[in-house]
Design an enzyme around this catalytic site. Sequence first.
Site, mmCIF file in Angstrom:
data_model
loop_
_atom_site.group_PDB
_atom_site.id
_atom_site.type_symbol
_atom_site.label_atom_id
_atom_site.label_comp_id
_atom_site.label_asym_id
_atom_site.label_seq_id
_atom_site.Cartn_x
_atom_site.Cartn_y
_atom_site.Cartn_z
ATOM 1 N N ALA A 132 30.768 34.656 35.988
ATOM 2 C CA ALA A 132 30.511 35.481 34.798
ATOM 3 C C ALA A 132 29.038 35.876 34.767
ATOM 4 O O ALA A 132 28.226 35.265 34.067
ATOM 5 C CB ALA A 132 30.894 34.716 33.526
ATOM 6 N N GLY A 133 28.693 36.884 35.587
ATOM 7 C CA GLY A 133 27.340 37.440 35.572
ATOM 8 C C GLY A 133 27.397 38.718 34.765
ATOM 9 O O GLY A 133 27.486 38.691 33.535
ATOM 10 N N ARG A 272 -13.191 50.656 43.629
ATOM 11 C CA ARG A 272 -13.213 50.604 45.108
ATOM 12 C C ARG A 272 -13.414 52.003 45.687
ATOM 13 O O ARG A 272 -12.760 52.964 45.270
ATOM 14 C CB ARG A 272 -11.901 50.006 45.624
ATOM 15 C CG ARG A 272 -11.798 50.053 47.141
ATOM 16 C CD ARG A 272 -10.703 49.186 47.689
ATOM 17 N NE ARG A 272 -10.457 49.477 49.107
ATOM 18 C CZ ARG A 272 -11.229 49.046 50.111
ATOM 19 N NH1 ARG A 272 -12.304 48.311 49.858
ATOM 20 N NH2 ARG A 272 -10.933 49.368 51.367
ATOM 21 N N GLU A 367 19.630 40.787 30.684
ATOM 22 C CA GLU A 367 20.003 41.642 29.534
ATOM 23 C C GLU A 367 20.718 42.899 30.019
ATOM 24 O O GLU A 367 20.496 43.992 29.512
ATOM 25 C CB GLU A 367 18.789 42.008 28.679
ATOM 26 C CG GLU A 367 18.271 40.900 27.791
ATOM 27 C CD GLU A 367 19.344 40.283 26.930
ATOM 28 O OE1 GLU A 367 20.323 40.968 26.591
ATOM 29 O OE2 GLU A 367 19.207 39.087 26.625
HETATM 30 C C1 LIG Z 1 14.824 35.486 35.246
HETATM 31 C C2 LIG Z 1 16.235 35.466 34.713
HETATM 32 C C3 LIG Z 1 16.488 34.903 33.463
HETATM 33 C C4 LIG Z 1 17.785 34.846 32.977
HETATM 34 N N1 LIG Z 1 18.039 34.204 31.774
HETATM 35 C C5 LIG Z 1 19.319 34.053 31.339
HETATM 36 C C6 LIG Z 1 19.606 33.295 30.143
HETATM 37 O O1 LIG Z 1 18.701 32.798 29.463
HETATM 38 N N2 LIG Z 1 20.900 33.130 29.778
HETATM 39 C C7 LIG Z 1 21.950 33.659 30.494
HETATM 40 O O2 LIG Z 1 23.089 33.466 30.098
HETATM 41 N N3 LIG Z 1 21.706 34.381 31.641
HETATM 42 C C8 LIG Z 1 20.422 34.573 32.077
HETATM 43 N N4 LIG Z 1 20.161 35.278 33.240
HETATM 44 C C9 LIG Z 1 21.282 35.790 34.018
HETATM 45 C C10 LIG Z 1 21.432 37.313 33.950
HETATM 46 O O3 LIG Z 1 21.903 37.707 32.713
HETATM 47 C C11 LIG Z 1 22.364 37.714 35.124
HETATM 48 O O4 LIG Z 1 21.640 37.472 36.324
HETATM 49 C C12 LIG Z 1 22.823 39.151 35.029
HETATM 50 O O5 LIG Z 1 23.726 39.329 33.977
HETATM 51 C C13 LIG Z 1 23.504 39.621 36.333
HETATM 52 O O6 LIG Z 1 24.485 38.717 36.720
HETATM 53 P P1 LIG Z 1 24.515 38.192 38.244
HETATM 54 O O7 LIG Z 1 23.159 37.684 38.588
HETATM 55 O O8 LIG Z 1 25.649 37.269 38.393
HETATM 56 O O9 LIG Z 1 24.732 39.481 39.116
HETATM 57 P P2 LIG Z 1 26.134 40.210 39.440
HETATM 58 O O10 LIG Z 1 26.944 40.351 38.211
HETATM 59 O O11 LIG Z 1 26.731 39.556 40.626
HETATM 60 O O12 LIG Z 1 25.615 41.654 39.836
HETATM 61 C C14 LIG Z 1 24.767 41.854 40.975
HETATM 62 C C15 LIG Z 1 24.482 43.342 41.049
HETATM 63 O O13 LIG Z 1 25.680 44.049 41.290
HETATM 64 C C16 LIG Z 1 25.681 45.292 40.605
HETATM 65 N N5 LIG Z 1 26.851 45.356 39.713
HETATM 66 C C17 LIG Z 1 27.543 44.326 39.140
HETATM 67 N N6 LIG Z 1 28.558 44.789 38.410
HETATM 68 C C18 LIG Z 1 28.530 46.133 38.499
HETATM 69 C C19 LIG Z 1 29.303 47.196 37.965
HETATM 70 N N7 LIG Z 1 30.354 46.983 37.156
HETATM 71 N N8 LIG Z 1 28.955 48.478 38.278
HETATM 72 C C20 LIG Z 1 27.886 48.729 39.088
HETATM 73 N N9 LIG Z 1 27.124 47.758 39.620
HETATM 74 C C21 LIG Z 1 27.429 46.498 39.338
HETATM 75 C C22 LIG Z 1 24.328 45.376 39.871
HETATM 76 O O14 LIG Z 1 23.400 46.045 40.691
HETATM 77 C C23 LIG Z 1 23.923 43.932 39.749
HETATM 78 O O15 LIG Z 1 22.509 43.755 39.657
HETATM 79 C C24 LIG Z 1 18.853 35.377 33.741
HETATM 80 C C25 LIG Z 1 18.587 35.968 34.981
HETATM 81 C C26 LIG Z 1 17.305 36.008 35.476
HETATM 82 C C27 LIG Z 1 17.062 36.616 36.823
#
Ligand SMILES: Cc1cc2nc3c(=O)[nH]c(=O)nc-3n(C[C@H](O)[C@H](O)[C@H](O)COP(=O)(O)OP(=O)(O)OC[C@H]3O[C@@H](n4cnc5c(N)ncnc54)[C@H](O)[C@@H]3O)c2cc1C
Length: 391
Positions: A132-133, A272, A367
């Site tokens: 759940a990203g 510079r 976000e």
């Molecule tokens: C520094 C940092 C702080 C964070 N803090 C929090 C927190 O406090 N609480 C929390 O719950 N989460 C947190 N997160 C998590 C963040 O919300 C997720 O990383 C984000 O929602 C993306 O999920 P994922 O990393 O699993 O990437 P994925 O969902 O695997 O996506 C990877 C990439 O695939 C592409 N993609 C995915 N789906 C689609 C689509 N439908 N259409 C087109 N492209 C797509 C996008 O380019 C995306 O960047 C944090 C992340 C970071 C890096």
Amino acid sequence: MISPDILDLDFPAYLERIRRFTDEELIPGEAEMVAEGAVPDRLMTRLRELGLFAITLPREWGGLGWSVEEQVRLTFEFTRASCVYRSRFSTTIGLCSQVLLDHGTEAQRQRYLRAMAAGDCVAAFALTEEAAGSDAGNVQTTAIRDGDDYVISGSKRYITNGAWADLLIVFARTDPETPGHRGTSSILVPQGTPGVSSRLPEQMNGHAEGPVAELFFDDVRVPRANLVGEHEGAGLRQALRGINHARTHVAATAVGQATRLLDEATRFATSREQFGQPLADFGAVEAMLGRSYAELEAGRALILDCARQFDGGEIPAERIAAAKLYCTEMASEIADRAVQILGGAGIVGDHPVPRMWRDVRALRIYEGASQIHERNLARYLKKGVQGASRR
Ligand SMILES: Cc1cc2nc3c(=O)[nH]c(=O)nc-3n(C[C@H](O)[C@H](O)[C@H](O)COP(=O)(O)OP(=O)(O)OC[C@H]3O[C@@H](n4cnc5c(N)ncnc54)[C@H](O)[C@@H]3O)c2cc1C
């Protein structure tokens, strides 16, 4: 605790205090933060004393009661310093306190909001999981009723402040039969509850001094009274105002970071010389500086306008998404140009620009990744929602 003199300041005086704090303490403190690998305790105390944990809460809950526009103006200032400082209070002042403010029970608000405003209760928002990203509705962590308790099992990752927060707001599936966000609820889990553990990553590429954490819930038992709100299944829906509020703050953070990056790049380019003249006098460099300023000011105006709408009682979700998308991409672009202007000093050595270049990269991922906002905005346009094309 907030210093008593802070409570008496009107907004212009408070803004000036935060501007001075940023220039005189936060920016000079970056070297110490990098050397320690963490925000120094001394500066964490100052963040609390100056009321930065309190900017989003009303006075009745111990906050400073600033409007969303005022919060955005403050964010422009303190995020000229490393955005790692902000990450130490962002989850408390953002999603966590706002969800409790909007939907917490009276007992939950009484127990946590004043402590949050004072900076005595750091909160973390635990939504993201391996499955759940971007697909945030696909939460697999479960919270199953057992008598008067919930028993929580599963894991979370990338959670800001997850390792040291006093309170975790955990999104878990309370109804395993109902897929998507309708089966999820938010539940309060105090840190230290038996069965909760955390792990920090071995490496962070950006935000190095404020690492995110993995969280593990091994049959964690909490009372049913820890459900946020009265009803199960409202987890993500409840967070909606808070999510728009948080996106507004992230867009403002991008503006703050870009302001500093452009300032650093301009200073470097004017000091510079190559080919017998300052870099800043080459047309190609002037173009990068001038374009960056135009884009920065467009982003600043857009997010301020969204904040004013927010204060007017309307939540302009699509314009906020557009601002989050635009401002975070803009900051990354300006960071990239700043590195280019610095030449080798943008890659080698301890100049703040390359550190900030890595830090702002993350703003395009959390976000809502840029592609998710692009997709949602395209869907909004395609639906032909009234007013979209006019704005
Ligand atoms: C520094 C940092 C702080 C964070 N803090 C929090 C927190 O406090 N609480 C929390 O719950 N989460 C947190 N997160 C998590 C963040 O919300 C997720 O990383 C984000 O929602 C993306 O999920 P994922 O990393 O699993 O990437 P994925 O969902 O695997 O996506 C990877 C990439 O695939 C592409 N993609 C995915 N789906 C689609 C689509 N439908 N259409 C087109 N492209 C797509 C996008 O380019 C995306 O960047 C944090 C992340 C970071 C890096």
